[in-house]
Design a protein around this motif. Structure first.
Motif, PDB file in Angstrom:
ATOM      1  N   GLY A  52       0.831  -1.179   0.000  1.00 37.92           N
ATOM      2  CA  GLY A  52       0.000   0.000   0.000  1.00 37.92           C
ATOM      3  C   GLY A  52       0.867   1.230   0.000  1.00 37.92           C
ATOM      4  O   GLY A  52       2.010   1.196  -0.424  1.00 37.92           O
ATOM      5  N   SER A  53       0.316   2.300   0.505  1.00 38.57           N
ATOM      6  CA  SER A  53       1.059   3.556   0.568  1.00 38.57           C
ATOM      7  C   SER A  53       0.627   4.329   1.805  1.00 38.57           C
ATOM      8  O   SER A  53      -0.376   4.008   2.436  1.00 38.57           O
ATOM      9  N   LEU A  54       1.417   5.329   2.121  1.00 43.56           N
ATOM     10  CA  LEU A  54       1.094   6.231   3.208  1.00 43.56           C
ATOM     11  C   LEU A  54       0.633   7.548   2.601  1.00 43.56           C
ATOM     12  O   LEU A  54       1.085   7.917   1.511  1.00 43.56           O
ATOM     13  N   LYS A  55      -0.223   8.242   3.289  1.00 39.65           N
ATOM     14  CA  LYS A  55      -0.666   9.542   2.803  1.00 39.65           C
ATOM     15  C   LYS A  55       0.564  10.445   2.650  1.00 39.65           C
ATOM     16  O   LYS A  55       1.336  10.620   3.589  1.00 39.65           O
ATOM     17  N   GLY A  56       0.760  10.947   1.456  1.00 37.83           N
ATOM     18  CA  GLY A  56       1.892  11.821   1.183  1.00 37.83           C
ATOM     19  C   GLY A  56       3.163  11.115   0.764  1.00 37.83           C
ATOM     20  O   GLY A  56       4.116  11.758   0.344  1.00 37.83           O
ATOM     21  N   ASP A  57       3.233   9.791   0.889  1.00 36.31           N
ATOM     22  CA  ASP A  57       4.438   9.047   0.495  1.00 36.31           C
ATOM     23  C   ASP A  57       4.017   7.708  -0.100  1.00 36.31           C
ATOM     24  O   ASP A  57       3.884   6.716   0.598  1.00 36.31           O
ATOM     25  N   HIS A  58       3.803   7.707  -1.406  1.00 33.27           N
ATOM     26  CA  HIS A  58       3.302   6.515  -2.077  1.00 33.27           C
ATOM     27  C   HIS A  58       4.342   5.412  -2.265  1.00 33.27           C
ATOM     28  O   HIS A  58       4.012   4.321  -2.702  1.00 33.27           O
ATOM     29  N   TYR A  59       5.596   5.679  -1.924  1.00 30.98           N
ATOM     30  CA  TYR A  59       6.645   4.680  -2.132  1.00 30.98           C
ATOM     31  C   TYR A  59       7.368   4.312  -0.840  1.00 30.98           C
ATOM     32  O   TYR A  59       8.431   3.724  -0.869  1.00 30.98           O
ATOM     33  N   ALA A  60       6.776   4.620   0.294  1.00 29.29           N
ATOM     34  CA  ALA A  60       7.390   4.319   1.591  1.00 29.29           C
ATOM     35  C   ALA A  60       7.571   2.815   1.747  1.00 29.29           C
ATOM     36  O   ALA A  60       6.617   2.055   1.582  1.00 29.29           O
ATOM     37  N   PRO A  61       8.783   2.362   2.074  1.00 30.66           N
ATOM     38  CA  PRO A  61       9.008   0.922   2.261  1.00 30.66           C
ATOM     39  C   PRO A  61       8.151   0.338   3.372  1.00 30.66           C
ATOM     40  O   PRO A  61       7.798  -0.835   3.339  1.00 30.66           O
ATOM     41  N   VAL A  62       7.804   1.155   4.352  1.00 32.95           N
ATOM     42  CA  VAL A  62       6.941   0.712   5.461  1.00 32.95           C
ATOM     43  C   VAL A  62       5.638   0.135   4.921  1.00 32.95           C
ATOM     44  O   VAL A  62       5.121  -0.854   5.438  1.00 32.95           O
ATOM     45  N   ALA A  63       5.105   0.751   3.873  1.00 31.37           N
ATOM     46  CA  ALA A  63       3.809   0.343   3.340  1.00 31.37           C
ATOM     47  C   ALA A  63       3.912  -0.571   2.123  1.00 31.37           C
ATOM     48  O   ALA A  63       2.988  -1.331   1.848  1.00 31.37           O
ATOM     49  N   GLU A  75     -10.770  -4.181  17.906  1.00 28.88           N
ATOM     50  CA  GLU A  75      -9.330  -4.441  17.975  1.00 28.88           C
ATOM     51  C   GLU A  75      -8.491  -3.374  17.294  1.00 28.88           C
ATOM     52  O   GLU A  75      -7.286  -3.289  17.513  1.00 28.88           O
ATOM     53  N   ARG A  76      -9.130  -2.551  16.470  1.00 28.02           N
ATOM     54  CA  ARG A  76      -8.402  -1.573  15.655  1.00 28.02           C
ATOM     55  C   ARG A  76      -7.548  -0.630  16.497  1.00 28.02           C
ATOM     56  O   ARG A  76      -6.369  -0.423  16.205  1.00 28.02           O
ATOM     57  N   GLU A  77      -8.118  -0.045  17.523  1.00 27.78           N
ATOM     58  CA  GLU A  77      -7.402   0.951  18.333  1.00 27.78           C
ATOM     59  C   GLU A  77      -6.158   0.356  18.988  1.00 27.78           C
ATOM     60  O   GLU A  77      -5.108   0.998  19.026  1.00 27.78           O
ATOM     61  N   ALA A  78      -6.255  -0.850  19.511  1.00 23.72           N
ATOM     62  CA  ALA A  78      -5.095  -1.489  20.139  1.00 23.72           C
ATOM     63  C   ALA A  78      -4.013  -1.788  19.104  1.00 23.72           C
ATOM     64  O   ALA A  78      -2.827  -1.573  19.362  1.00 23.72           O
ATOM     65  N   LEU A  79      -4.420  -2.264  17.927  1.00 27.28           N
ATOM     66  CA  LEU A  79      -3.440  -2.589  16.894  1.00 27.28           C
ATOM     67  C   LEU A  79      -2.695  -1.359  16.409  1.00 27.28           C
ATOM     68  O   LEU A  79      -1.474  -1.388  16.253  1.00 27.28           O
ATOM     69  N   VAL A  80      -3.400  -0.278  16.183  1.00 28.30           N
ATOM     70  CA  VAL A  80      -2.774   0.918  15.621  1.00 28.30           C
ATOM     71  C   VAL A  80      -1.752   1.528  16.589  1.00 28.30           C
ATOM     72  O   VAL A  80      -0.884   2.289  16.165  1.00 28.30           O
ATOM     73  N   GLN A  81      -1.810   1.166  17.849  1.00 27.25           N
ATOM     74  CA  GLN A  81      -0.827   1.656  18.828  1.00 27.25           C
ATOM     75  C   GLN A  81       0.526   0.952  18.701  1.00 27.25           C
ATOM     76  O   GLN A  81       1.524   1.452  19.196  1.00 27.25           O
ATOM     77  N   GLU A  82       0.551  -0.205  18.066  1.00 29.53           N
ATOM     78  CA  GLU A  82       1.795  -0.964  17.911  1.00 29.53           C
ATOM     79  C   GLU A  82       2.598  -0.430  16.726  1.00 29.53           C
ATOM     80  O   GLU A  82       2.024  -0.055  15.704  1.00 29.53           O
ATOM     81  N   ASP A  83       3.919  -0.413  16.861  1.00 29.43           N
ATOM     82  CA  ASP A  83       4.811   0.170  15.844  1.00 29.43           C
ATOM     83  C   ASP A  83       4.694  -0.459  14.466  1.00 29.43           C
ATOM     84  O   ASP A  83       4.909   0.212  13.462  1.00 29.43           O
ATOM     85  N   ALA A  84       4.379  -1.732  14.403  1.00 31.22           N
ATOM     86  CA  ALA A  84       4.352  -2.427  13.106  1.00 31.22           C
ATOM     87  C   ALA A  84       3.110  -2.092  12.292  1.00 31.22           C
ATOM     88  O   ALA A  84       3.061  -2.373  11.097  1.00 31.22           O
ATOM     89  N   TYR A  85       2.121  -1.473  12.902  1.00 28.96           N
ATOM     90  CA  TYR A  85       0.863  -1.167  12.218  1.00 28.96           C
ATOM     91  C   TYR A  85       0.827   0.295  11.791  1.00 28.96           C
ATOM     92  O   TYR A  85       1.417   1.156  12.439  1.00 28.96           O
ATOM     93  N   PHE A  86       0.084   0.559  10.727  1.00 31.37           N
ATOM     94  CA  PHE A  86      -0.057   1.921  10.235  1.00 31.37           C
ATOM     95  C   PHE A  86      -1.417   2.082   9.567  1.00 31.37           C
ATOM     96  O   PHE A  86      -2.082   1.091   9.253  1.00 31.37           O
ATOM     97  N   ILE A  87      -1.809   3.317   9.387  1.00 31.05           N
ATOM     98  CA  ILE A  87      -3.054   3.616   8.682  1.00 31.05           C
ATOM     99  C   ILE A  87      -2.704   3.889   7.231  1.00 31.05           C
ATOM    100  O   ILE A  87      -2.010   4.858   6.931  1.00 31.05           O
ATOM    101  N   PRO A  88      -3.132   3.019   6.330  1.00 31.47           N
ATOM    102  CA  PRO A  88      -2.759   3.177   4.919  1.00 31.47           C
ATOM    103  C   PRO A  88      -3.578   4.248   4.212  1.00 31.47           C
ATOM    104  O   PRO A  88      -4.722   4.514   4.571  1.00 31.47           O
ATOM    105  N   ALA A  89      -2.954   4.864   3.215  1.00 33.14           N
ATOM    106  CA  ALA A  89      -3.675   5.805   2.355  1.00 33.14           C
ATOM    107  C   ALA A  89      -4.791   5.041   1.657  1.00 33.14           C
ATOM    108  O   ALA A  89      -4.684   3.831   1.429  1.00 33.14           O
ATOM    109  N   TYR A  90      -5.839   5.717   1.313  1.00 33.09           N
ATOM    110  CA  TYR A  90      -6.996   5.198   0.576  1.00 33.09           C
ATOM    111  C   TYR A  90      -7.841   4.237   1.405  1.00 33.09           C
ATOM    112  O   TYR A  90      -9.038   4.416   1.523  1.00 33.09           O
ATOM    113  N   PHE A  91      -7.266   3.202   1.982  1.00 28.64           N
ATOM    114  CA  PHE A  91      -8.018   2.207   2.753  1.00 28.64           C
ATOM    115  C   PHE A  91      -8.271   2.657   4.190  1.00 28.64           C
ATOM    116  O   PHE A  91      -9.247   2.263   4.809  1.00 28.64           O
TER     117      PHE A  91
END
Length: 145
Positions: A52-63, A75-91
Motif C-alpha cells: 500500500g502507501s502512506l498519505k503523502g508518500d506513495h513509495y514508503a518501504p513501510v507500506a 481491535e483496531r485501536e489497540a493494533l494501531v498503537q503498535e509500531d508495526a501497524y499503520f493507517i494506509p492511504a486510501y483504505f
C-alpha cells in the motif's frame, strides 16, 4: 549487485507476498487479482491487499511490503498503537490497517500465525455468510491450517 539480481528488499517482499498469498487463498471462495498495481485478495469484497502507501508518500518501504486488512472495530485501536501497524492511504478512512513486514524486520521475523489471524478477521468481516459457514465447517481458524 549484478545485472538481473533483485535487491535484498525486493526478494524479502516477494517472500512475504508468497506467504500472504498462501494464507489468503486458503480461505473458501478466495481469489486473487491485481488492482491498482497491488495483489488483492477477495471473495465478493476485498479482504486483504499486499502493499500500500502512506498519505503523502506513495513509495514508503513501510507500506510497500505490508498486509492491508480490515480489523474488527474492537481491535483496531489497540493494533494501531503498535509500531508495526499503520493507517494506509486510501483504505485507512474505511477502517483498514496495514501491518508492515518492513518494520518487523522482514519475512523471517514475521509471526505468520498472527498474519493468518488478521487475514481471517478481515475475511469474516467481508465474506458472505455462506463462506463464513464453510470456513467454520473446516474448523474455523486460520492458525489451525
Amino acid at each position: 549487485m549484478t545485472e538481473g539480481t533483485a535487491p535484498p528488499w525486493a526478494v524479502d517482499a516477494e517472500r512475504c507476498l508468497e506467504r500472504v498469498r498462501e494464507i489468503c487463498l486458503s480461505f473458501p471462495g478466495a481469489a486473487e487479482k491485481v488492482s491498482h498495481g497491488a495483489p488483492t485478495f477477495y471473495t465478493r469484497k476485498v479482504f486483504a491487499v499486499f502493499g500500500g502507501s502512506l498519505k503523502g508518500d506513495h513509495y514508503a518501504p513501510v507500506a510497500r511490503n505490508a498486509l492491508l486488512f480490515l480489523p474488527d472495530a474492537s481491535e483496531r485501536e489497540a493494533l494501531v498503537q503498535e509500531d508495526a501497524y499503520f493507517i494506509p492511504a486510501y483504505f485507512g478512512p474505511a477502517g483498514w490497517l496495514g501491518l508492515s513486514f518492513h518494520r518487523l524486520g522482514g519475512a523471517d521475523r514475521v509471526d505468520w500465525v498472527e498474519v493468518a489471524e488478521l487475514v481471517e478477521m478481515s475475511y469474516r468481516l467481508t465474506a458472505s455468510a455462506s463462506l463464513v459457514r464453510e470456513l467454520e465447517g473446516r474448523g474455523g481458524s486460520s492458525s489451525g491450517r
